[in-house]
Every structure is written in C-alpha cells, then in structure tokens.
Design a protein around this motif. Structure first.
Motif, PDB file in Angstrom:
ATOM      1  N   TYR A   1       1.206  -1.343   0.346  1.00  0.00           N
ATOM      2  CA  TYR A   1       0.252   0.498  -0.019  1.00  0.00           C
ATOM      3  C   TYR A   1       1.102   1.049  -0.018  1.00  0.00           C
ATOM      4  N   ASP A   2       0.460   1.961  -0.422  1.00  0.00           N
ATOM      5  CA  ASP A   2       0.833   3.444  -0.615  1.00  0.00           C
ATOM      6  C   ASP A   2       0.939   4.032   1.384  1.00  0.00           C
ATOM      7  N   GLY A   3       2.886   3.958   1.269  1.00  0.00           N
ATOM      8  CA  GLY A   3       3.386   4.578   2.834  1.00  0.00           C
ATOM      9  C   GLY A   3       4.840   4.211   2.590  1.00  0.00           C
ATOM     10  N   ALA A   4       5.534   3.869   3.807  1.00  0.00           N
ATOM     11  CA  ALA A   4       6.581   3.263   3.759  1.00  0.00           C
ATOM     12  C   ALA A   4       7.040   2.445   5.458  1.00  0.00           C
ATOM     13  N   VAL A   5       7.648   1.832   5.239  1.00  0.00           N
ATOM     14  CA  VAL A   5       8.036   0.619   6.516  1.00  0.00           C
ATOM     15  C   VAL A   5       9.388   1.364   7.246  1.00  0.00           C
ATOM     16  N   VAL A   6       9.227   1.352   8.606  1.00  0.00           N
ATOM     17  CA  VAL A   6      10.334   1.984   8.544  1.00  0.00           C
ATOM     18  C   VAL A   6      10.640   0.843  10.239  1.00  0.00           C
TER      19      VAL A   6
ATOM     20  N   VAL B   1       2.938  12.030   6.195  1.00  0.00           N
ATOM     21  CA  VAL B   1       3.460  13.054   6.031  1.00  0.00           C
ATOM     22  C   VAL B   1       3.014  13.078   7.383  1.00  0.00           C
ATOM     23  N   LYS B   2       2.289  13.270   8.052  1.00  0.00           N
ATOM     24  CA  LYS B   2       2.835  14.272   9.546  1.00  0.00           C
ATOM     25  C   LYS B   2       3.600  13.700  10.665  1.00  0.00           C
TER      26      LYS B   2
ATOM     27  N   ALA C   1       4.441  -0.499   9.721  1.00  0.00           N
ATOM     28  CA  ALA C   1       4.343   0.157   8.336  1.00  0.00           C
ATOM     29  C   ALA C   1       3.499   1.046   8.904  1.00  0.00           C
ATOM     30  N   VAL C   2       3.708   2.259   8.026  1.00  0.00           N
ATOM     31  CA  VAL C   2       2.995   3.508   7.776  1.00  0.00           C
ATOM     32  C   VAL C   2       2.198   4.111   7.077  1.00  0.00           C
ATOM     33  N   PRO C   3       0.999   4.264   6.661  1.00  0.00           N
ATOM     34  CA  PRO C   3       0.237   4.574   6.165  1.00  0.00           C
ATOM     35  C   PRO C   3       0.888   6.625   4.977  1.00  0.00           C
ATOM     36  N   GLN C   4       0.791   6.732   4.166  1.00  0.00           N
ATOM     37  CA  GLN C   4       0.850   7.667   3.202  1.00  0.00           C
ATOM     38  C   GLN C   4       0.515   9.147   4.306  1.00  0.00           C
TER      39      GLN C   4
END
Length: 125
Positions: free
Chosen positions: A79-84, A104-105, A97-100
């Motif tokens: 999905y649209d986001g990143a894994v940190v 942004v926040k 897993a941080v969604p888009q």
C-alpha cells in the motif's frame, strides 16, 4: 502456598554469555538466539493481551530509549506508505508500516523538531 519469584541473571556459558532463568526449582539457560526468539514470542503474545498497550505516551513511565538508533526505511510493497525499522540494542529491530497519511504527519513532526534544533544551535550573525 509460598511464592518463589523468578530470577534472571547473566552468566558465562559454553559459547559465551547467556541468561539463566530460574522459577521455583526449575532453571533454563538461554543463549542469544533463544533470548531473541523469546522476546519476539513474548511481544506477539503481549499484543494479544488485554488491556492493550495505550496508544498514548505516559509521562510517568521510564521508557527504554535508544540514543541515535540505526534505522532503515523502504516503500511498503502492498500500500501507499513506508516501512520504517528502528534498531534497539535490547529489543532487536522493530518495523512499522506507516500509511501515507501518517507518514506525512510524521515527516512534518520530525521536520519541526529538526528546525527547532537548528534554531537553538545556530549562531546569530
């Protein structure tokens, strides 16, 4: 009925350091791999328990804080986001897993901290 507390201690074992865990009259020796597996398993079990961990930070709790942790990030494959990922020397790597929208926040919040730090340490002209 007498209560026998759990005793956990760092010991020297055949291949190096290990943990000795004693409960009542039973004891187990855990090497690094055993301990990593136990921590992972305990985290999975804790996530299923109630009450759940609060979504809010407690100002009274003494958190384990890692100074300048190693980190890694990549695009989330589904999905649209990143894994940190952050590395903690006691807890191993933890991935989020941080969604888009949250990403942004998070970027905004971190940017504000970075700007405040730069202002605090900048030398006036």
């Amino acid at each position: 009925m007498q209560h026998h507390p759990m005793l956990v201690e760092l010991v020297n074992h055949r291949d190096g350091e290990a943990l000795r865990v004693k409960i009542d009259q039973s004891a187990a020796i855990l090497d690094v791999a055993d301990l990593d597996a136990l921590i992972q398993h305990l985290a999975v079990l804790r996530a299923k328990m109630h009450p759940a961990i609060s979504p809010h930070i407690s100002r009274q709790h003494q958190y384990a804080i890692e100074i300048d942790p190693c980190w890694y990030t990549e695009k989330h494959p589904l999905y649209d986001g990143a894994v940190v990922f952050f590395r903690h020397t006691g807890f191993n790597w933890a991935g989020f897993a941080v969604p888009q929208e949250s990403l942004v926040k998070l970027i905004d919040a971190l940017s504000q901290h970075a700007e405040a730090s730069q202002e605090m340490y900048s030398v006036p002209n």
